[in-house]
Design a protein around this motif. Structure first.
Motif, short mmCIF file in Angstrom:
data_model
loop_
_atom_site.label_atom_id
_atom_site.label_comp_id
_atom_site.label_asym_id
_atom_site.label_seq_id
_atom_site.Cartn_x
_atom_site.Cartn_y
_atom_site.Cartn_z
N ARG A 1 0.84 -1.20 0.00
CA ARG A 1 0.00 0.00 0.00
C ARG A 1 0.88 1.25 0.00
NH1 ARG A 1 -5.42 1.03 1.15
NH2 ARG A 1 -5.87 2.87 2.39
N HIS A 2 1.92 1.25 0.83
CA HIS A 2 2.85 2.37 0.85
C HIS A 2 3.54 2.52 -0.50
CE1 HIS A 2 2.78 3.21 5.23
NE2 HIS A 2 2.46 1.92 5.31
N SER A 3 3.95 1.40 -1.09
CA SER A 3 4.62 1.45 -2.39
C SER A 3 3.69 2.00 -3.46
CB SER A 3 5.10 0.05 -2.80
OG SER A 3 6.05 -0.42 -1.88
N PHE A 4 2.45 1.55 -3.47
CA PHE A 4 1.45 2.02 -4.43
C PHE A 4 1.31 3.54 -4.35
CE2 PHE A 4 -3.10 2.97 -5.27
CZ PHE A 4 -3.20 2.55 -6.58
N VAL A 5 1.13 4.04 -3.14
CA VAL A 5 0.96 5.48 -2.94
C VAL A 5 2.22 6.23 -3.38
CG1 VAL A 5 0.70 7.28 -1.17
CG2 VAL A 5 -0.79 5.27 -1.14
N SER A 6 3.38 5.74 -3.00
CA SER A 6 4.64 6.43 -3.32
C SER A 6 4.90 6.44 -4.82
CB SER A 6 5.80 5.76 -2.59
OG SER A 6 5.61 5.84 -1.19
N LEU A 7 4.67 5.32 -5.49
CA LEU A 7 4.89 5.26 -6.94
C LEU A 7 3.94 6.19 -7.68
CD1 LEU A 7 5.47 1.43 -7.33
CD2 LEU A 7 7.14 3.24 -7.76
N LEU A 8 2.66 6.22 -7.29
CA LEU A 8 1.72 7.12 -7.94
C LEU A 8 2.11 8.58 -7.70
CD1 LEU A 8 -1.75 5.46 -7.29
CD2 LEU A 8 -0.42 5.50 -9.40
N SER A 9 2.54 8.88 -6.49
CA SER A 9 2.97 10.25 -6.18
C SER A 9 4.17 10.64 -7.02
CB SER A 9 3.30 10.36 -4.69
OG SER A 9 3.79 11.64 -4.39
N ASP A 10 5.12 9.72 -7.13
CA ASP A 10 6.33 10.00 -7.92
C ASP A 10 6.01 10.17 -9.40
OD1 ASP A 10 9.24 10.31 -7.72
OD2 ASP A 10 9.30 8.54 -9.02
N SER A 11 4.92 9.54 -9.86
CA SER A 11 4.56 9.65 -11.28
C SER A 11 3.86 10.97 -11.59
CB SER A 11 3.66 8.49 -11.69
OG SER A 11 2.34 8.69 -11.21
N GLY A 12 3.54 11.75 -10.55
CA GLY A 12 2.93 13.06 -10.77
C GLY A 12 1.47 13.14 -10.39
N MET A 13 0.87 12.05 -9.93
CA MET A 13 -0.53 12.09 -9.51
C MET A 13 -0.65 12.92 -8.24
SD MET A 13 -3.15 8.91 -8.89
CE MET A 13 -3.42 8.56 -10.61
N ILE B 1 10.43 8.96 -3.05
CA ILE B 1 11.21 8.00 -3.81
C ILE B 1 12.47 8.66 -4.35
CG2 ILE B 1 11.23 6.58 -5.89
CD1 ILE B 1 8.30 5.98 -5.38
N ARG B 2 12.30 9.80 -4.95
CA ARG B 2 13.46 10.49 -5.51
C ARG B 2 14.24 11.17 -4.39
NH1 ARG B 2 11.24 13.28 -11.03
NH2 ARG B 2 10.11 11.46 -11.74
N PRO B 3 15.55 11.00 -4.37
CA PRO B 3 16.34 11.58 -3.29
C PRO B 3 16.44 13.11 -3.38
CG PRO B 3 17.77 10.50 -4.87
CD PRO B 3 16.36 10.20 -5.28
N VAL B 4 16.18 13.67 -4.56
CA VAL B 4 16.28 15.11 -4.75
C VAL B 4 14.99 15.60 -5.39
CG1 VAL B 4 17.51 16.96 -5.95
CG2 VAL B 4 18.78 14.98 -5.08
N ILE B 5 14.41 16.64 -4.80
CA ILE B 5 13.22 17.24 -5.39
C ILE B 5 13.70 18.18 -6.49
CG2 ILE B 5 11.21 18.70 -4.96
CD1 ILE B 5 11.31 17.66 -2.03
N ASP B 6 13.35 17.82 -7.72
CA ASP B 6 13.91 18.57 -8.85
C ASP B 6 12.89 19.42 -9.60
OD1 ASP B 6 12.47 16.60 -10.10
OD2 ASP B 6 14.13 15.82 -11.28
N ASP B 7 11.65 19.51 -9.09
CA ASP B 7 10.61 20.26 -9.80
C ASP B 7 11.00 21.71 -10.04
OD1 ASP B 7 9.34 17.88 -9.32
OD2 ASP B 7 7.74 18.72 -8.10
N GLY B 8 11.51 22.36 -9.01
CA GLY B 8 11.88 23.78 -9.13
C GLY B 8 12.99 23.98 -10.14
N ALA B 9 14.02 23.16 -10.07
CA ALA B 9 15.15 23.29 -11.00
C ALA B 9 14.69 23.02 -12.43
CB ALA B 9 16.27 22.31 -10.61
#
Length: 168
Positions: A110-122, A148-156
């Motif tokens: 369940r944690h993996s499902f939520v984390s993967l969806l979040s990382d995909s942009g949902m 999941i990603r060690p660095v938040i890169d959205d801003g960059a």
């Protein structure tokens, strides 16, 4: 419970799963707000069909010992799986995959499902609706979502798009 697609419905219904009850020893854990019907991805449909074929072979092998309950996941005699059956099977799969089974429980999925969806942009609100956190997204965000990603890169990434490097 899974249901086949119904392309003739209005609107058309894709293959889906109903999450309307979750029986536990102390009763149903689903509230009116947490009940939902979710579409199944194509990969999931393929895996469920393969599992159904395995269960059909198991039914033949079990012969008279088989108790047909029309389950996709069942014991060797066709009866429902209890929590111990599920944990044992889960550990067997983890071990076969070379993963330390002592570090995982089925709940981690369940944690993996939520984390993967979040990382995909949902969005967290969309994910909360999928996992049945109808009261809001705070539990989804604070308890289930792991970075999941060690660095938040959205801003960059946004700044690089706004101010591209000069061509040399």
């Amino acid at each position: 419970m899974t249901a086949p697609s119904n392309p003739d419905a209005d609107p058309p219904a894709p293959p889906h799963m109903t999450v309307w009850r979750s029986g536990r020893l102390d009763g149903d854990t689903k509230t009116r707000k947490s009940r939902r019907t979710i579409a199944l991805p194509s990969r999931c449909i393929e895996v469920l069909r393969a599992q159904r074929a395995r269960m059909d072979r198991q039914r033949v092998h079990a012969g008279a010992r088989w108790h047909d309950h029309d389950l996709v996941f069942a014991s060797e005699s066709g009866t429902g799986l209890d929590a111990a059956n599920v944990r044992r099977g889960f550990r067997r799969v983890l071990t076969a995959a070379g993963i330390d089974a002592a570090e995982w429980t089925p709940r981690e999925l369940r944690h993996s499902f939520v984390s993967l969806l979040s990382d995909s942009g949902m969005t967290v609100d969309q994910i909360a609706r999928l996992v049945g956190h109808a009261g809001g997204s705070s539990v989804t965000e604070l308890v289930y979502r792991k970075q999941i990603r060690p660095v938040i890169d959205d801003g960059a990434t946004a700044m690089n798009d706004l101010f591209p490097e000069e061509q040399r």
